[in-house]
Structure formats: C-alpha cells, structure tokens
Design an enzyme around this catalytic site. Structure first.
Site, PDB file in Angstrom:
ATOM      1  N   TYR A  57      -4.559   7.874  -7.209  1.00  0.00           N
ATOM      2  CA  TYR A  57      -3.637   6.920  -6.807  1.00  0.00           C
ATOM      3  C   TYR A  57      -4.008   6.473  -5.384  1.00  0.00           C
ATOM      4  CZ  TYR A  57       0.629   5.272  -4.458  1.00  0.00           C
ATOM      5  OH  TYR A  57       1.476   4.393  -3.612  1.00  0.00           O
ATOM      6  N   LYS A 114      -5.082   2.850  -3.585  1.00  0.00           N
ATOM      7  CA  LYS A 114      -4.643   2.343  -2.092  1.00  0.00           C
ATOM      8  C   LYS A 114      -5.581   2.409  -1.172  1.00  0.00           C
ATOM      9  CE  LYS A 114      -0.438   1.394  -3.900  1.00  0.00           C
ATOM     10  NZ  LYS A 114       0.190   0.319  -4.173  1.00  0.00           N
ATOM     11  N   SER A 121       0.867  -1.089  -0.040  1.00  0.00           N
ATOM     12  CA  SER A 121      -0.017   0.041   0.090  1.00  0.00           C
ATOM     13  C   SER A 121       0.799   1.396   0.129  1.00  0.00           C
ATOM     14  CB  SER A 121      -0.918  -0.163   1.244  1.00  0.00           C
ATOM     15  OG  SER A 121      -1.569   0.991   1.173  1.00  0.00           O
TER      16      SER A 121
END
Length: 271
Positions: free
Chosen positions: A149, A153, A135
C-alpha cells in the site's frame, strides 16, 4: 465565485461520497463514479441534474477516458478531478502474493494515472483545472504490514510532484491529499489481507494492541478543507488531513536528514 464541475472517483462511500455531497450542497456540478452506481441513487434523487453518476472500474483505462468524455459531454468541462478510488492491502512484505501486489498497484497507481491522463487534454484546452490526488500519511512515511500500500501511495506522490511541474504552465494545479487515520471502512470492509506467516505474529499482535488506542478522525470534518483547497488561487502541493500527521512526520524527516548528514563523507567520496 464561479461554479465548478467536479469529477470524483470512488464516490459511493467514504471520502468520495462526503466530498461529492459537499460540492453538490453549494451548487457545484459533480460527475460521480462508482463501481456500482446504485449507491449514488440517493444523491441523484436529491440533486437531480447537478450530478452525473458514472459506472467505472478505474482498472479499465478505456473506461477512464470514457468517463471523462461523459462528464465533459454533460457539463462541458471538468474543473476539478479528485482521484479517490483505491483500497488498502494489509500484509507483511514476505506475505504478499504476486496477484495481491499487482491488484494494489493496478487500482491505486494505474487507475489514478489513467484518470489524470484522460482529464489533462481537456484541462489544457481550458487552460485551467485542479487535480487532487488522494494519497495518505502513508505516502510520506511507512508502517509494518502495509508495504505494498505504501508503495502505491509513494508512487503517486512521485507522479504528482512531477505532474505539478509539467502542467503548471497550462494553469493546472496539483494537490496531494494526505489523510491520517479516519473512521471510514478503509481498514475494515474495504481492505484486503494476505495469508499470514506465523513468524510475524509477534509484531502483528503488538500492532493490533497499539491500534486499539488509535484516535480516528471524523471523515465529515474533511469537507471544509477540500472546499478551501479547491477555492484558493494557489493551493498547496501537499495537504495533511487531521491533527496527527505533522507531529508524526517531523521526527521522521529530521532522522532522515541526520542519517544523510552522518554519512555525508561516504556519499561525497562516492562522487
């Protein structure tokens, strides 16, 4: 300690390469995937039959399942899966195109999900295994220009927290690896960028100025932490990498708690 079989995606460079080599150095077996396995030639030359290079694009679900089958066929097991393949996309939310958004989620979320699904039947049969999902500090907090992004995650944080509760009954462990900023090519040659909108240039320039003072970690220093997490009987669900994540996260979490408490009466009235 019993030798383990590792399967690491995105092993051609960066964290994946470092962790693959760390495992190989201490005598483990590694199935190392990369889009271009020519990048693994040096490791194959050095470690011979201990490494199995596998050409893999994690966006291809069938290929993910085939990669796991190749690893099991070669080494008879997969004890450790490290989902490392992924990339960062830079763009303010208004700037992100549909194609860019889908490509980010396809690789970072679905690619990781396909690998997890592919390895679980084997780990359940073994009644053991450890899934390490890469992560980021960006999986628990957010910055401007990285919205999609962060979305990828944060998605994997949720998937893996659920996963940990589902598969512990089978002796399978789950750990989210949350690095801070490291001196890899994540934010340079491996990153993608949206076409900019002028309205955000002020914030963009301020972020660039702040970034000039950023202290990056040494990616090679992370190998010991990964080996330790893989070796312990009860690994953590989450592990920061680097000196700075905790000091950055603590005030953010405290602020979230303060906000929820401040609005508690409104929340309760909504019951």
């Amino acid at each position: 300690m019993k030798s383990k079989v590792w399967l690491i995606t995105g092993s051609s460079k960066g964290f994946g390469r470092i962790w693959a080599e760390a495992a190989l150095k201490r005598g483990e077996k590694v199935a190392a995937t990369a889009r271009n396995i020519d990048a693994l030639t040096e490791l194959v030359s050095q470690y011979g039959e201990s490494i199995l290079p596998i050409a893999l694009d994690v966006n291809n679900r069938a290929a993910c399942f085939e990669a796991v089958e190749q690893a099991v066929s070669k080494f008879r097991a997969v004890d450790v899966l490290i989902n490392n393949a992924g990339f960062g996309h830079f763009g303010f939310v208004e700037e992100i195109s549909e194609t860019e958004a889908r490509e980010q989620m396809e690789t970072n979320v679905f690619g990781s999900l396909w690998m997890i699904q592919a390895v679980l039947p084997h780990m359940r049969k073994q009644n053991s295994g450890h899934i390490l999902q890469v992560s980021s500090i960006g999986g628990v907090m957010a910055f401007p220009s990285l919205g999609i992004y962060h979305a990828s995650k944060w998605a994997m944080e949720g998937i893996c927290e659920s996963l940990s509760q589902e598969v512990s009954q089978f002796g399978i462990k789950t750990t989210l690896i949350e690095p801070a900023a490291y001196a890899t090519d994540w934010s340079t040659s491996s990153a993608s960028h949206s076409i900019s909108i002028d309205a955000y240039d002020g914030l963009r320039n301020a972020m660039r100025a702040n970034g000039a003072n950023m202290v990056f970690g040494d990616p090679n220093a992370t190998a010991e932490a990964i080996l330790k997490v893989v070796d312990v009987e009860n690994p953590p669900l989450r592990l920061f990498l680097g000196k700075f994540p905790l000091m950055m996260i603590e005030p953010i979490y405290n602020k979230r708690l303060e906000t929820w408490k401040e609005w508690q009466e409104v929340s309760e009235n909504a019951q």
